[in-house]
Design a protein around this motif. Structure first.
Motif, PDB file in Angstrom:
ATOM      1  N   PRO A  32     -79.010 -55.671  -5.059  1.00  0.00           N
ATOM      2  CA  PRO A  32     -77.338 -56.023  -5.047  1.00  0.00           C
ATOM      3  C   PRO A  32     -76.814 -54.644  -5.238  1.00  0.00           C
ATOM      4  CG  PRO A  32     -78.656 -57.487  -6.463  1.00  0.00           C
ATOM      5  CD  PRO A  32     -79.522 -56.486  -6.019  1.00  0.00           C
ATOM      6  N   THR A  33     -75.488 -54.519  -4.650  1.00  0.00           N
ATOM      7  CA  THR A  33     -74.788 -53.315  -4.825  1.00  0.00           C
ATOM      8  C   THR A  33     -73.710 -53.848  -5.843  1.00  0.00           C
ATOM      9  OG1 THR A  33     -73.030 -53.802  -3.222  1.00  0.00           O
ATOM     10  CG2 THR A  33     -75.093 -52.359  -2.729  1.00  0.00           C
ATOM     11  N   TRP A  34     -73.307 -52.704  -6.722  1.00  0.00           N
ATOM     12  CA  TRP A  34     -72.030 -53.010  -7.794  1.00  0.00           C
ATOM     13  C   TRP A  34     -70.971 -53.506  -7.104  1.00  0.00           C
ATOM     14  CZ3 TRP A  34     -72.841 -54.055 -12.476  1.00  0.00           C
ATOM     15  CH2 TRP A  34     -74.026 -53.325 -13.261  1.00  0.00           C
ATOM     16  N   ARG A  35     -70.591 -53.052  -5.944  1.00  0.00           N
ATOM     17  CA  ARG A  35     -69.445 -53.502  -5.339  1.00  0.00           C
ATOM     18  C   ARG A  35     -69.415 -54.665  -4.881  1.00  0.00           C
ATOM     19  NH1 ARG A  35     -67.920 -50.954   0.397  1.00  0.00           N
ATOM     20  NH2 ARG A  35     -69.625 -52.148   1.121  1.00  0.00           N
ATOM     21  N   GLY A  36     -70.498 -55.094  -4.314  1.00  0.00           N
ATOM     22  CA  GLY A  36     -70.906 -56.760  -4.040  1.00  0.00           C
ATOM     23  C   GLY A  36     -70.922 -57.669  -5.017  1.00  0.00           C
ATOM     24  N   ILE A  37     -71.363 -56.992  -6.393  1.00  0.00           N
ATOM     25  CA  ILE A  37     -71.368 -57.862  -7.372  1.00  0.00           C
ATOM     26  C   ILE A  37     -69.981 -58.221  -8.111  1.00  0.00           C
ATOM     27  CG2 ILE A  37     -72.072 -57.937  -9.990  1.00  0.00           C
ATOM     28  CD1 ILE A  37     -74.682 -56.542  -9.019  1.00  0.00           C
ATOM     29  N   ILE A  38     -69.183 -57.116  -8.067  1.00  0.00           N
ATOM     30  CA  ILE A  38     -68.061 -57.227  -8.585  1.00  0.00           C
ATOM     31  C   ILE A  38     -66.994 -58.132  -7.747  1.00  0.00           C
ATOM     32  CG2 ILE A  38     -65.799 -55.995  -9.041  1.00  0.00           C
ATOM     33  CD1 ILE A  38     -67.566 -53.736 -10.055  1.00  0.00           C
ATOM     34  N   ILE A  39     -67.019 -57.754  -6.301  1.00  0.00           N
ATOM     35  CA  ILE A  39     -66.341 -58.779  -5.392  1.00  0.00           C
ATOM     36  C   ILE A  39     -66.756 -60.043  -5.537  1.00  0.00           C
ATOM     37  CG2 ILE A  39     -66.006 -59.004  -2.859  1.00  0.00           C
ATOM     38  CD1 ILE A  39     -65.870 -56.037  -2.942  1.00  0.00           C
ATOM     39  N   SER A  40     -67.901 -60.527  -5.334  1.00  0.00           N
ATOM     40  CA  SER A  40     -68.551 -61.916  -5.308  1.00  0.00           C
ATOM     41  C   SER A  40     -68.249 -62.601  -6.776  1.00  0.00           C
ATOM     42  CB  SER A  40     -70.084 -61.809  -5.158  1.00  0.00           C
ATOM     43  OG  SER A  40     -70.906 -61.173  -6.042  1.00  0.00           O
ATOM     44  N   ALA A  41     -68.196 -61.771  -8.077  1.00  0.00           N
ATOM     45  CA  ALA A  41     -67.693 -62.341  -9.086  1.00  0.00           C
ATOM     46  C   ALA A  41     -66.062 -62.602  -9.197  1.00  0.00           C
ATOM     47  CB  ALA A  41     -68.125 -61.403 -10.316  1.00  0.00           C
ATOM     48  N   MET A  42     -65.621 -61.652  -8.514  1.00  0.00           N
ATOM     49  CA  MET A  42     -64.221 -62.241  -8.592  1.00  0.00           C
ATOM     50  C   MET A  42     -63.649 -63.332  -7.757  1.00  0.00           C
ATOM     51  SD  MET A  42     -62.708 -58.142  -8.285  1.00  0.00           S
ATOM     52  CE  MET A  42     -61.250 -58.714  -7.586  1.00  0.00           C
ATOM     53  N   LEU A  43     -64.677 -63.486  -6.457  1.00  0.00           N
ATOM     54  CA  LEU A  43     -64.515 -64.573  -5.694  1.00  0.00           C
ATOM     55  C   LEU A  43     -65.083 -65.867  -6.108  1.00  0.00           C
ATOM     56  CD1 LEU A  43     -64.688 -62.903  -2.313  1.00  0.00           C
ATOM     57  CD2 LEU A  43     -62.619 -63.508  -3.497  1.00  0.00           C
ATOM     58  N   GLY A  44     -66.076 -65.863  -7.184  1.00  0.00           N
ATOM     59  CA  GLY A  44     -66.557 -67.018  -7.666  1.00  0.00           C
ATOM     60  C   GLY A  44     -68.034 -67.447  -7.129  1.00  0.00           C
ATOM     61  N   VAL A  45     -68.547 -66.334  -6.320  1.00  0.00           N
ATOM     62  CA  VAL A  45     -69.623 -66.899  -5.473  1.00  0.00           C
ATOM     63  C   VAL A  45     -70.910 -65.620  -5.789  1.00  0.00           C
ATOM     64  CG1 VAL A  45     -68.376 -67.789  -3.600  1.00  0.00           C
ATOM     65  CG2 VAL A  45     -69.012 -65.408  -3.764  1.00  0.00           C
ATOM     66  N   LEU A  46     -70.763 -65.301  -7.139  1.00  0.00           N
ATOM     67  CA  LEU A  46     -71.971 -64.427  -7.598  1.00  0.00           C
ATOM     68  C   LEU A  46     -73.283 -64.869  -7.282  1.00  0.00           C
ATOM     69  CD1 LEU A  46     -72.664 -61.643  -8.657  1.00  0.00           C
ATOM     70  CD2 LEU A  46     -72.461 -62.620 -11.062  1.00  0.00           C
ATOM     71  N   PRO A  47     -73.558 -66.387  -7.685  1.00  0.00           N
ATOM     72  CA  PRO A  47     -75.028 -66.919  -7.532  1.00  0.00           C
ATOM     73  C   PRO A  47     -75.250 -67.084  -6.030  1.00  0.00           C
ATOM     74  CG  PRO A  47     -73.674 -68.280  -9.053  1.00  0.00           C
ATOM     75  CD  PRO A  47     -72.809 -67.287  -8.512  1.00  0.00           C
ATOM     76  N   LEU A  48     -74.236 -67.069  -5.047  1.00  0.00           N
ATOM     77  CA  LEU A  48     -74.689 -67.100  -3.560  1.00  0.00           C
ATOM     78  C   LEU A  48     -74.869 -65.670  -3.212  1.00  0.00           C
ATOM     79  CD1 LEU A  48     -74.700 -68.501  -0.969  1.00  0.00           C
ATOM     80  CD2 LEU A  48     -72.098 -67.964  -0.794  1.00  0.00           C
ATOM     81  N   TYR A  49     -74.362 -64.787  -3.636  1.00  0.00           N
ATOM     82  CA  TYR A  49     -74.520 -63.115  -3.275  1.00  0.00           C
ATOM     83  C   TYR A  49     -75.821 -63.204  -3.874  1.00  0.00           C
ATOM     84  CZ  TYR A  49     -74.260 -58.328  -3.084  1.00  0.00           C
ATOM     85  OH  TYR A  49     -74.430 -57.081  -2.746  1.00  0.00           O
ATOM     86  N   LEU A  50     -76.158 -63.397  -4.956  1.00  0.00           N
ATOM     87  CA  LEU A  50     -77.425 -62.838  -5.330  1.00  0.00           C
ATOM     88  C   LEU A  50     -78.606 -63.601  -4.799  1.00  0.00           C
ATOM     89  CD1 LEU A  50     -76.859 -62.809  -9.403  1.00  0.00           C
ATOM     90  CD2 LEU A  50     -77.180 -60.789  -7.761  1.00  0.00           C
ATOM     91  N   PHE A  51     -78.494 -64.884  -4.394  1.00  0.00           N
ATOM     92  CA  PHE A  51     -79.459 -65.529  -3.558  1.00  0.00           C
ATOM     93  C   PHE A  51     -79.556 -64.961  -2.481  1.00  0.00           C
ATOM     94  CE2 PHE A  51     -80.441 -68.895  -0.574  1.00  0.00           C
ATOM     95  CZ  PHE A  51     -81.795 -69.241  -1.255  1.00  0.00           C
ATOM     96  N   LEU A  52     -78.489 -64.362  -1.567  1.00  0.00           N
ATOM     97  CA  LEU A  52     -78.656 -63.812  -0.300  1.00  0.00           C
ATOM     98  C   LEU A  52     -79.240 -62.438  -0.479  1.00  0.00           C
ATOM     99  CD1 LEU A  52     -75.323 -64.932   1.156  1.00  0.00           C
ATOM    100  CD2 LEU A  52     -77.390 -65.894   1.615  1.00  0.00           C
ATOM    101  N   CYS A  53     -79.066 -61.806  -1.536  1.00  0.00           N
ATOM    102  CA  CYS A  53     -79.817 -60.543  -1.857  1.00  0.00           C
ATOM    103  C   CYS A  53     -81.443 -60.867  -1.879  1.00  0.00           C
ATOM    104  CB  CYS A  53     -79.291 -59.785  -3.037  1.00  0.00           C
ATOM    105  SG  CYS A  53     -77.763 -59.121  -2.650  1.00  0.00           S
ATOM    106  N   TRP A  54     -81.530 -61.898  -2.718  1.00  0.00           N
ATOM    107  CA  TRP A  54     -83.112 -62.046  -3.034  1.00  0.00           C
ATOM    108  C   TRP A  54     -83.645 -62.710  -1.659  1.00  0.00           C
ATOM    109  CZ3 TRP A  54     -85.651 -67.384  -3.533  1.00  0.00           C
ATOM    110  CH2 TRP A  54     -86.781 -67.171  -4.323  1.00  0.00           C
ATOM    111  N   ILE A  55     -82.882 -63.209  -0.792  1.00  0.00           N
ATOM    112  CA  ILE A  55     -83.743 -63.528   0.443  1.00  0.00           C
ATOM    113  C   ILE A  55     -83.611 -62.504   1.423  1.00  0.00           C
ATOM    114  CG2 ILE A  55     -83.457 -66.175  -0.037  1.00  0.00           C
ATOM    115  CD1 ILE A  55     -81.218 -66.023   2.124  1.00  0.00           C
TER     116      ILE A  55
END
Length: 62
Positions: A32-55
């Motif tokens: 995961p990139t820091w930009r992606g983590i910050i943006i997804s956390a602001m939008l409230g979809v951090l678990p989804l972003y981390l899952f998509l990075c994991w797969i």
């Protein structure tokens, strides 16, 4: 006394969330990139972003 019990449970809950996110990140296929983590956390979809990075759908390749 109730304050200390609530504080202890809050700290334990935060540690549980931290360990869970860390375990998901360690077992990843993409990083995961820091930009992606910050943006997804602001939008409230951090678990989804981390899952998509994991797969392997999002994030930088390892």
């Amino acid at each position: 006394m109730e304050f200390w019990i609530m504080l202890a449970f809050t700290v334990l809950f935060v540690m549980l969330i931290y360990k869970t996110i860390k375990a998901i990140i360690q077992g990843r296929h993409n990083v995961p990139t820091w930009r992606g983590i910050i943006i997804s956390a602001m939008l409230g979809v951090l678990p989804l972003y981390l899952f998509l990075c994991w797969i392997g759908k999002m994030g930088d390749t390892r």
